[in-house]
Design an enzyme around this catalytic site. Structure first.
Site, PDB file in Angstrom:
ATOM      1  N   SER A   1       0.843  -1.291   0.003  1.00 39.23           N
ATOM      2  CA  SER A   1       0.053   0.002   0.037  1.00 39.23           C
ATOM      3  C   SER A   1       0.861   1.292   0.093  1.00 39.23           C
ATOM      4  O   SER A   1       2.222   0.979   0.262  1.00 39.23           O
ATOM      5  CB  SER A   1      -1.069  -0.013   1.317  1.00 39.23           C
ATOM      6  OG  SER A   1       0.013   0.589   2.441  1.00 39.23           O
ATOM      7  N   ASP A   2       0.200   2.250  -0.368  1.00 36.89           N
ATOM      8  CA  ASP A   2       1.045   3.665  -0.045  1.00 36.89           C
ATOM      9  C   ASP A   2       1.175   3.853   1.395  1.00 36.89           C
ATOM     10  O   ASP A   2       0.088   3.383   2.160  1.00 36.89           O
ATOM     11  CB  ASP A   2       0.592   4.847  -1.064  1.00 36.89           C
ATOM     12  CG  ASP A   2       1.712   5.686  -1.115  1.00 36.89           C
ATOM     13  OD1 ASP A   2       2.730   5.780  -0.374  1.00 36.89           O
ATOM     14  OD2 ASP A   2       1.863   6.409  -1.944  1.00 36.89           O
ATOM     15  N   TRP A   3       1.810   4.939   1.826  1.00 35.19           N
ATOM     16  CA  TRP A   3       1.901   5.224   3.265  1.00 35.19           C
ATOM     17  C   TRP A   3       0.637   5.411   3.766  1.00 35.19           C
ATOM     18  O   TRP A   3       0.089   6.539   3.440  1.00 35.19           O
ATOM     19  CB  TRP A   3       2.732   6.281   3.488  1.00 35.19           C
ATOM     20  CG  TRP A   3       2.949   6.836   4.887  1.00 35.19           C
ATOM     21  CD1 TRP A   3       2.211   7.376   5.635  1.00 35.19           C
ATOM     22  CD2 TRP A   3       4.391   6.808   5.792  1.00 35.19           C
ATOM     23  NE1 TRP A   3       2.625   7.545   6.999  1.00 35.19           N
ATOM     24  CE2 TRP A   3       4.095   7.254   6.797  1.00 35.19           C
ATOM     25  CE3 TRP A   3       5.427   6.277   5.191  1.00 35.19           C
ATOM     26  CZ2 TRP A   3       4.967   7.146   7.822  1.00 35.19           C
ATOM     27  CZ3 TRP A   3       6.479   6.390   6.266  1.00 35.19           C
ATOM     28  CH2 TRP A   3       6.269   6.951   7.511  1.00 35.19           C
ATOM     29  N   GLY A   4       0.029   4.531   4.651  1.00 31.69           N
ATOM     30  CA  GLY A   4      -1.293   4.897   5.254  1.00 31.69           C
ATOM     31  C   GLY A   4      -2.322   4.746   4.412  1.00 31.69           C
ATOM     32  O   GLY A   4      -3.633   5.060   4.804  1.00 31.69           O
TER      33      GLY A   4
END
Ligand code: NOJ
Length: 775
Positions: A301-304
Site C-alpha cells: 500500500s502507499d503510506w497509510g
C-alpha cells in the site's frame, strides 16, 4: 500445519530453514532451463515456509513499519516499543526508512534473535534518483531519452543502496503525469505513456539487474497503481476522474510493461479513480494485475493508504478498510496498522479468506527468497562494501555524464551558446547559481546536504584565469534555506517577496560582463510529494531580478533549475538563450558548464510540454481533437482568448548547437493487414559545423477509430550521433504492436483504416505520410 514440524522449527529456528531449503541462490549462473528449476525451487521453499507459519506470523509478513529515522509520511501512530515487540514476535515483514548497514543489521538482528521462525525482513527506501551519488531528478533524466544511461544510473543507485543495507526501492514512479502544477511530476517520465513505459522498464532493469540475489541489485517497485498522476487540478492526492478507456490506453501501459519486465513489487496509490480508492481497487489489483497480467510479485500500500480509505468515505473504520484492501489484493500494509489489528478477526468472520492471506504471504516470501535473504539475512550488511561502493569517483563521473545528457537547450538566438572559454567576463547571478543543495532535488535519499557542485563552481572549474567571473546573488528565493538534516516534509517553504536589496549589485555585475548566466527557477522542495503549486512561474522576486538585468545586459543565458514544466513566456520573449537544467544531481554545475562552454553539445528533449501560461494546464501533446479543433480565427473553436492553445515548448523539443534536417521519409509499403509490418525510414543529416546527437522520434495518428484517438502518439525513438556533415538513415518497424489500442470492444487490437505516420525531432513535426491497415 503439522504440530511436529512447528516444534522442530521452533527448536532449530533459522538453521532448520537453511538445512531444509538449502543455499543455492545462484540464478545468474544457471541456464534458462535450470532457471525455471530455480524458480520451482523457490516455490517449494515458499510453500514449506508457509506451512510452518502461524496465523499471527503470516499476518506479520504483511505488515511494514517505518523506522523512526526518516519518516516519509504523517508520523506513525505507534511507538517504537510497539514496533520492537512486533519485530521480536516475527510479526513484521518489512521496514522502510531504516538505512545504513549498522541500522539494518541491528533491526534484522532483533528478528533473527527473537522471532520463532526467523524470517528475514526486507528493507525498503525511496531511492528515486540515486542513493548518495545523486543523478538528475527522474523527469530531468528522462529528457536524455537515453535508455542506457537511465539504466546505468538506476544500477548505480541500486549498488549504493544494496551496499548500505537496503534491498528494495520504491521506484520507478511510472505515473503518466500531465499537469505541471502537480509537484510529483518531477519523479516520473512525463506526459507520454510510451516514454514512461520504456524509461520505466530501463529503470527496473537497472535496479534489479538480471539476478535479484546479487549484492549489487535491489527489488524495484512500480508505482503508483494507478492514476495518481491524473490528480484533479494537479493537487496532490486529489481525486482522479478518468474513464475505463483512458485508464487502459494511457495509464496502464507502463504498468503492464513493468509487470512483464518482472518488477518485484507494485505500490498502489492514495487517489480514488472514479470513486474507488486505488488501494481498495479490486479490478486493478486482483483482476488486471494479478490475474490478467499473471504477475506474481506483491503490492504494497502507499503510506497509510489503507487507513485513508476512511477519510475518503469509502470505509467506515480501519477494520472495514482492512477488509476492503485485502479483498482488493493489496498485500502489504505500509504504516496503516490496519492488517495487524484486524485481519485475524476478519478471517474468523469469513470477511477475508485464508487463501487471500496465504497468497499475499507467499508473494512476500517469494521476494525474500529471490533476494537471497533466507540464505543470509545479513547479506546486504557489509561495512566494507558500504565504505567502498557509495559515492565513489566513478559514480560521480557517471552522474556528470547523465546530467549533461539531460540538459535541454530551449532557445539559442544568434548562437549565444556555447560561450567561448576566452570570454573576458561572465556574470553569474542568482541564489540558485551558488546553491549547492537545490541541484540535489527532492527525494534525495542519503545525499549529503549542500554536496552538489553549484553552477558557480562548475563555471570556475571550466574556464581559465583570464576570464573574470562576477557573482551576485540578486535575490534569495526562499527564507530561510533548509537546514542540514531537517525533515523536508515538515519544512515550510517561505518565499522571499520583500528583500530586493541584492538586485542593485546584480545589475552592476551584469553591466560589467560580456554575458550573464542567470540561474532562476525552483528550489528543490518546490516539487515532490505534497508540493503542488497553482503558480508555475518564478516565485519570490525572481521576475524583478530578470527585468532589472535585462535593462542593462541583453546577453542573458537563463539557466533554469526546476522540477516541473514552468511558464516561460516572458523569459522566452526577452532572453536569447535558455538552458533547461532541472535539478541535475551531485555534478550539476560541472555538467551545466560542459554544455555552456561547448564541451558537450546538448541533446536533451522535453518529456513534458511547457505551457505559455499555467491556465493551459493540464497540457499535453497527445490530446484528442475536439469537434471544433481547426481554427483560432473564430471564437467558437476550442482555444483560449487570452493565451495560445498549444505549448510554448512542445513535448520532444530540444535544440542542439548544430542543425538537423529530415528528408526522404520512405515506406517499403503503404498497405498492410492487421498482422503486417511496414518499414519506415528517414534520412537525418547534420547540417551544422559541430558533431551532435539527435533523438529521432516516431509518432502515429489513428485517423478514425471506434474511440476518439490522440492527434499524435509517440511510438518509437532512436538517439543517434551524427558528425558534422554526416547523413544517416534511421528505420522503424510499424506493426500491430504499435498501432493497436484498447478499443470500444474493450480489447487491445488494431482497427483497420488510415494512419498518419510522423517522423521528426519533436512532437510538432509535420513530416508525415499515410498508411492503411486493411481487414
Ligand atoms: C508516500 C509516497 O507516495 C510513496 O511514493 C513513497 O514511496 C512512500 N510515501 C514511502 O516513502
Amino acid at each position: 500445519m503439522s504440530k511436529q514440524i512447528s516444534v522442530i522449527a521452533l527448536t532449530f529456528g533459522f538453521i532448520f530453514l537453511i538445512i531444509i531449503f538449502g543455499c543455492d541462490n545462484k540464478a545468474s549462473e544457471t541456464t534458462q532451463n535450470s532457471k525455471s528449476n530455480f524458480n520451482n525451487n523457490i516455490e517449494r521453499k515458499v510453500d514449506s515456509v508457509l506451512g510452518l507459519m502461524h496465523l499471527n506470523e503470516k499476518i506479520g509478513q504483511l505488515v511494514q513499519y517505518s523506522g523512526k529515522w526518516n519518516a516519509t509520511g504523517p508520523s506513525s501512530s505507534k511507538n517504537d516499543q510497539h514496533k520492537l515487540n512486533k519485530l521480536k514476535k516475527g510479526e513484521v515483514g518489512s521496514m522502510l526508512n531504516v538505512v545504513s548497514v549498522a541500522s539494518v543489521r541491528e533491526t534484522q538482528r532483533i528478528v533473527m534473535e527473537h522471532s520463532r521462525l526467523k524470517i528475514p525482513l526486507i528493507f525498503g527506501y525511496d531511492v528515486i534518483h540515486g542513493y548518495k551519488t545523486m543523478f538528475p531528478i527522474p523527469l530531468g533524466e528522462t529528457a536524455s531519452w537515453d535508455l542506457d544511461i537511465i539504466k546505468a544510473s538506476a544500477a548505480i543507485a541500486a549498488k549504493e543502496s544494496a551496499a548500505s543495507g537496503v534491498n528494495w526501492t520504491f521506484a520507478p514512479m511510472i505515473d503518466v503525469s500531465r499537469d505541471a502544477r502537480w509537484g510529483r511530476v518531477m519523479e516520473g517520465a512525463g506526459e507520454d505513456p510510451y516514454l514512461n513505459t520504456v524509461v520505466g522498464v530501463a529503470r527496473i532493469k537497472g535496479f534489479q539487474g538480471d539476478d535479484l540475489s546479487q549484492t549489487n541489485t535491489i527489488a524495484a517497485c512500480a508505482k503508483h497503481f494507478a492514476g495518481y498522476g491524473f490528480a484533479e487540478a494537479g493537487r496532490d492526492y486529489n481525486t482522479v476522474n478518468i474513464g475505463e478507456y483512458e485508464l487502459h490506453n494511457t495509464i496502464l501501459p507502463p504498468f503492464k510493461a513493468a509487470a512483464k519486465a518482472g518488477v518485484a513489487t507494485f505500490m498502489n496509490a492514495f487517489n480514488d479513480i472514479d470513486g474507488i480508492p486505488a488501494t481498495g481497487h479490486k479490478v486493478l489489483q486482483r483482476d488486471i494485475l494479478k490475474r490478467e497480467w499473471d504477475w506474481n510479485g506483491f503490492v504494497v500500500s502507499d503510506w497509510g493508504s489503507i487507513g485513508e480509505m476512511i477519510a475518503h468515505g469509502y470505509a467506515e473504520d480501519k477494520r472495514h478498510a482492512t477488509e476492503i484492501a485485502m479483498n482488493a489484493g493489496s498485500d502489504m500494509d505500509m504504516e496503516s496498522y490496519a492488517y495487524e489489528a484486524h485481519l485475524e478477526s476478519l478471517l474468523k468472520e469469513n470477511k477475508v479468506t485464508i487463501h487471500q492471506i496465504d497468497d499475499a504471504v507467499k508473494r512476500v516470501l517469494r521476494l525474500k527468497f529471490q533476494l537471497g535473504l533466507f540464505d543470509d539475512p545479513f547479506k546486504y550488511c557489509n561495512e566494507q562494501r558500504e565504505m567502498d561502493h557509495v559515492y565513489t569517483e566513478e559514480h560521480l563521473a557517471i552522474s556528470r555524464e547523465v546530467a549533461k545528457k539531460s540538459i535541454v537547450l530551449l532557445k539559442n538566438e544568434n548562437k549565444l551558446l556555447p560561450i567561448s572559454k576566452d570570454v573576458k567576463s561572465i556574470a553569474v547571478i542568482g541564489s540558485l547559481a551558488h546553491d549547492k543543495d537545490s541541484p540535489l532535488g527532492n527525494w534525495r535519499a542519503k545525499a549529503t546536504y549542500n554536496s552538489a557542485v553549484s553552477l558557480l563552481e562548475g563555471v570556475k572549474n571550466a574556464i581559465g584565469e583570464n576570464t573574470k567571473i562576477h557573482y551576485a546573488k540578486g535575490v534569495d528565493l526562499t527564507i530561510p534555506t533548509l537546514e542540514a538534516g531537517a525533515n523536508q516534509f515538515l519544512y515550510p517553504l517561505k518565499f522571499n517577496t520583500t528583500d530586493d536589496s541584492g538586485i542593485a549589485e546584480a545589475v552592476e555585475v551584469a553591466k560589467k560582463s560580456e554575458v550573464v548566466l542567470l540561474a532562476i527557477g525552483e528550489n528543490a522542495y518546490q516539487t515532490g510529494e505534497g508540493r503542488s503549486q497553482t503558480n508555475i512561474g518564478f516565485l519570490g522576486l525572481q521576475n524583478d531580478l530578470l527585468e532589472a538585468i535585462y535593462k542593462v545586459n541583453k546577453n542573458i543565458v537563463v539557466v533554469l533549475m526546476n522540477g516541473r514544466p514552468m511558464a516561460l513566456s516572458r523569459v522566452s520573449e526577452i532572453t536569447p538563450a535558455i538552458l533547461e537544467c532541472w535539478h541535475l544531481g551531485s555534478e550539476s554545475g560541472n555538467a551545466i558548464a560542459d554544455v555552456l562552454f561547448g564541451d558537450y553539445n546538448p541533446s536533451g528533449k522535453l518529456p513534458v510540454s511547457f505551457p505559455h501560461h499555467v491556465g493551459q494546464e493540464p497540457l499535453y501533446y497527445n490530446q484528442k481533437n475536439t469537434g471544433r479543433p481547426y481554427s483560432n480565427k473564430h471564437v467558437t473553436f476550442s482555444s483560449y482568448r487570452d493565451a495560445p492553445k498549444s505549448a510554448l515548448y512542445p513535448f520532444g523539443f530540444g535544440l542542439s548547437y548544430t542543425v538537423f534536417k529530415y528528408d526522404n521519409l520512405n515506406f517499403d509499403k503503404t498497405e498492410i493487414d492487421r498482422n503486417g509490418r511496414i518499414k519506415v525510414s528517414v534520412e537525418v543529416s547534420n547540417k551544422g559545423d559541430r558533431d551532435g546527437e539527435e533523438v529521432v522520434q516516431l509518432y502515429i495518428r489513428d485517423l478514425v477509430g471506434s474511440l476518439v484517438r490522440p492527434i499524435k502518439e509517440l511510438k518509437g525513438f532512436e538517439k543517434i550521433m551524427l558528425k558534422s556533415g554526416e547523413t544517416k538513415t534511421v528505420s522503424f518497424t510499424i506493426d500491430a504492436k504499435i498501432l493497436q489500442f484498447y478499443t470500444a470492444s474493450k480489447k487491445w487490437e488494431v482497427e483497420p483504416g488510415d494512419f498518419e505516420i510522423f517522423v521528426g525531432g519533436n512532437s510538432k513535426t509535420t513530416l508525415k505520410s499515410r498508411i492503411t491497415v486493411i481487414e
